[in-house]
Each structure stands twice: as structure tokens, then as C-alpha cells.
Design a protein around this motif. Sequence first.
Motif, mmCIF file in Angstrom:
data_model
loop_
_atom_site.group_PDB
_atom_site.id
_atom_site.type_symbol
_atom_site.label_atom_id
_atom_site.label_comp_id
_atom_site.label_asym_id
_atom_site.label_seq_id
_atom_site.Cartn_x
_atom_site.Cartn_y
_atom_site.Cartn_z
ATOM 1 N N ASP A 1 0.804 -1.222 0.000
ATOM 2 C CA ASP A 1 0.000 0.000 0.000
ATOM 3 C C ASP A 1 0.839 1.275 0.000
ATOM 4 O O ASP A 1 0.346 2.358 0.337
ATOM 5 C CB ASP A 1 -0.962 0.009 1.190
ATOM 6 N N ASP A 2 2.105 1.174 -0.412
ATOM 7 C CA ASP A 2 2.934 2.372 -0.563
ATOM 8 C C ASP A 2 2.303 3.293 -1.609
ATOM 9 O O ASP A 2 1.663 2.825 -2.555
ATOM 10 C CB ASP A 2 4.350 1.982 -1.011
ATOM 11 N N PRO A 3 2.485 4.611 -1.476
ATOM 12 C CA PRO A 3 1.888 5.550 -2.438
ATOM 13 C C PRO A 3 2.295 5.235 -3.872
ATOM 14 O O PRO A 3 3.393 4.719 -4.130
ATOM 15 C CB PRO A 3 2.442 6.904 -1.984
ATOM 16 N N ALA A 4 1.416 5.555 -4.807
ATOM 17 C CA ALA A 4 1.684 5.303 -6.223
ATOM 18 C C ALA A 4 2.849 6.162 -6.709
ATOM 19 O O ALA A 4 3.115 7.254 -6.192
ATOM 20 C CB ALA A 4 0.442 5.604 -7.050
ATOM 21 N N LEU A 5 3.552 5.671 -7.714
ATOM 22 C CA LEU A 5 4.627 6.421 -8.355
ATOM 23 C C LEU A 5 4.028 7.656 -9.022
ATOM 24 O O LEU A 5 3.092 7.562 -9.811
ATOM 25 C CB LEU A 5 5.321 5.544 -9.398
ATOM 26 N N LYS A 6 4.592 8.814 -8.727
ATOM 27 C CA LYS A 6 4.055 10.062 -9.262
ATOM 28 C C LYS A 6 4.776 10.465 -10.550
ATOM 29 O O LYS A 6 5.988 10.280 -10.672
ATOM 30 C CB LYS A 6 4.217 11.185 -8.232
ATOM 31 N N PRO A 7 4.065 11.036 -11.506
ATOM 32 C CA PRO A 7 4.727 11.608 -12.680
ATOM 33 C C PRO A 7 5.531 12.851 -12.277
ATOM 34 O O PRO A 7 5.284 13.466 -11.239
ATOM 35 C CB PRO A 7 3.556 11.988 -13.600
ATOM 36 N N GLY A 8 6.486 13.210 -13.113
ATOM 37 C CA GLY A 8 7.204 14.464 -12.922
ATOM 38 C C GLY A 8 8.298 14.445 -11.881
ATOM 39 O O GLY A 8 8.682 15.511 -11.374
ATOM 40 N N LEU A 9 8.830 13.255 -11.542
ATOM 41 C CA LEU A 9 9.904 13.206 -10.561
ATOM 42 C C LEU A 9 11.140 13.939 -11.086
ATOM 43 O O LEU A 9 11.458 13.894 -12.282
ATOM 44 C CB LEU A 9 10.288 11.750 -10.264
ATOM 45 N N ALA A 10 11.849 14.615 -10.173
ATOM 46 C CA ALA A 10 13.104 15.267 -10.545
ATOM 47 C C ALA A 10 14.144 14.212 -10.903
ATOM 48 O O ALA A 10 14.254 13.184 -10.227
ATOM 49 C CB ALA A 10 13.589 16.132 -9.391
ATOM 50 N N LEU A 11 14.895 14.457 -11.964
ATOM 51 C CA LEU A 11 15.923 13.516 -12.411
ATOM 52 C C LEU A 11 17.310 14.125 -12.213
ATOM 53 O O LEU A 11 17.490 15.344 -12.290
ATOM 54 C CB LEU A 11 15.740 13.179 -13.892
ATOM 55 N N VAL A 12 18.264 13.255 -11.981
ATOM 56 C CA VAL A 12 19.652 13.654 -11.876
ATOM 57 C C VAL A 12 20.466 12.767 -12.808
ATOM 58 O O VAL A 12 20.153 11.585 -12.976
ATOM 59 C CB VAL A 12 20.170 13.531 -10.420
ATOM 60 N N GLU A 13 21.504 13.329 -13.443
ATOM 61 C CA GLU A 13 22.295 12.541 -14.391
ATOM 62 C C GLU A 13 23.208 11.562 -13.665
ATOM 63 O O GLU A 13 23.782 11.873 -12.626
ATOM 64 C CB GLU A 13 23.140 13.464 -15.279
ATOM 65 N N THR A 14 23.340 10.376 -14.250
ATOM 66 C CA THR A 14 24.312 9.405 -13.777
ATOM 67 C C THR A 14 24.958 8.741 -14.982
ATOM 68 O O THR A 14 24.369 8.707 -16.074
ATOM 69 C CB THR A 14 23.643 8.349 -12.875
ATOM 70 N N ARG A 15 26.168 8.222 -14.793
ATOM 71 C CA ARG A 15 26.915 7.616 -15.896
ATOM 72 C C ARG A 15 26.981 6.101 -15.728
ATOM 73 O O ARG A 15 27.187 5.601 -14.620
ATOM 74 C CB ARG A 15 28.336 8.185 -15.960
ATOM 75 N N LEU A 16 26.805 5.416 -16.848
ATOM 76 C CA LEU A 16 26.931 3.968 -16.878
ATOM 77 C C LEU A 16 27.980 3.595 -17.908
ATOM 78 O O LEU A 16 28.164 4.294 -18.905
ATOM 79 C CB LEU A 16 25.593 3.302 -17.256
ATOM 80 N N SER A 17 28.660 2.492 -17.671
ATOM 81 C CA SER A 17 29.621 1.993 -18.661
ATOM 82 C C SER A 17 29.584 0.479 -18.661
ATOM 83 O O SER A 17 29.400 -0.163 -17.623
ATOM 84 C CB SER A 17 31.032 2.490 -18.355
ATOM 85 N N ALA A 18 29.723 -0.098 -19.843
ATOM 86 C CA ALA A 18 29.744 -1.552 -19.982
ATOM 87 C C ALA A 18 30.340 -1.892 -21.327
ATOM 88 O O ALA A 18 30.049 -1.234 -22.333
ATOM 89 C CB ALA A 18 28.335 -2.135 -19.863
#
Length: 211
Positions: A59-76
Motif C-alpha cells: 500500500d505504498d503511495p503510487a509512483l508520481k509523474p514528474g519526478l526530478a531527475l539527476v544525471e548518472t553515468r553507466l559503462s559496460a
Amino acid sequence: MTARTLGIALALAVAGAVGGYAVGAVNADEPRTISMALPVPAASPSYPVNEYDVKPDPDDPALKPGLALVETRLSAAGSKLVTGVPTAWKAGGEGNYRTFVVAGNPLNTYQLRVGIFTDKQSVGVKRIARLGALDEAEDNDALQNLVVESETDDGFVASYLQHGYRRVTMERFLTLGGTSAYATVAVIGREIDRPGLEDLLARVSGSLRVP
């Protein structure tokens, strides 16, 4: 023919006619009653219908639209990728994939998964391969009641049961402009999370870039 002989012949003819009528009357079929066709009640399908025991969602709250995003780097595999992820979400996973979740949330609420690959297969081939993997997981009882709700050239939306919980997955496969690499973005959650999942998928997909 004498009068006597003629009389006997006429008597026999009359007797034969009467006898024939009597036999016909005895052998005549009685009138038959034709039964009318009546409506037949609907019956249950003859093929088996699976019924699933679906557990209630957390019963956790629903995922809301418009969440703030932060950049992250991935490598593979020698490729690098910059992507936006929700602020303060916890990263996990290894290899080609990274998974991002809200710390403390049950695993069967919602999550974001981003992957990077360099095997030079088209996004269409990767989409088909991913759907094939889901089919195989259903065949092996790792999940149940897989339903592919919609497909596009570069993605799909599906739902399934996993450990008794109804899960919704929205996945996209994108080329990283001008390179041989491509990325996958998947958001997984509950029915109640659908609006937030759609928004997060679109915004994370739009944030992908090669550094």
C-alpha cells in the motif's frame, strides 16, 4: 358365366375391398407429435480456464509523474552512457544493467532498469529477444499469466504475475545516436503506478546520451 358364378365373384370383390380397408386402417401410423426446438442454456467453456491467486499490492503511495531527475553515468563493454534517474533513488545491479529503486520500498512496488549493450543487434531484434525471454520465464514458472498489451517497433507494454503479485512492465530499446551501442530502459510497477511508469519511461528515454 352363370348368374350364380357372377354373384359369387361380386361378393368376393366386395369382401376384398372391405378387408383391404380394414388392414389399411390397422396399419396406419398414429399422428406423430413433433417436438419444438427449445433454447439450450449456455454451458461453461469446455477448455480449462486458469485462475490465479493474486496477492494484494503493497500500500505504498503510487509512483508520481514528474519526478526530478539527476544525471548518472553507466559503462559496460567499453561503452559509456549518461542517463537521468530519479533523485535519491538507490542504484544496484552489475554488468550491463543498473537498477534504481526507492530505498526502503518493497521490491514489488516500482523500479527503473537501464542497460547498455554493444552487440550490434537491432533494437527490433532485442525487443523480440526480450519478449522471448519473458515467454520462456512463463514456461519455466518463473512468472505466470504473461499478457503482452501493446508493441511498437522499439518497445512493448506487458503484465504478468510474479510471486503472486501483478506486475506491469514498460520497456524501450534505443540506439545511441551515431554509435554501435544501444540502451534499454524498463520501468516495472503495480497497476496503480501506470501513469508514473509511463512518464518515467518517456523522460528517462529522452535523457539518454553518449558522453
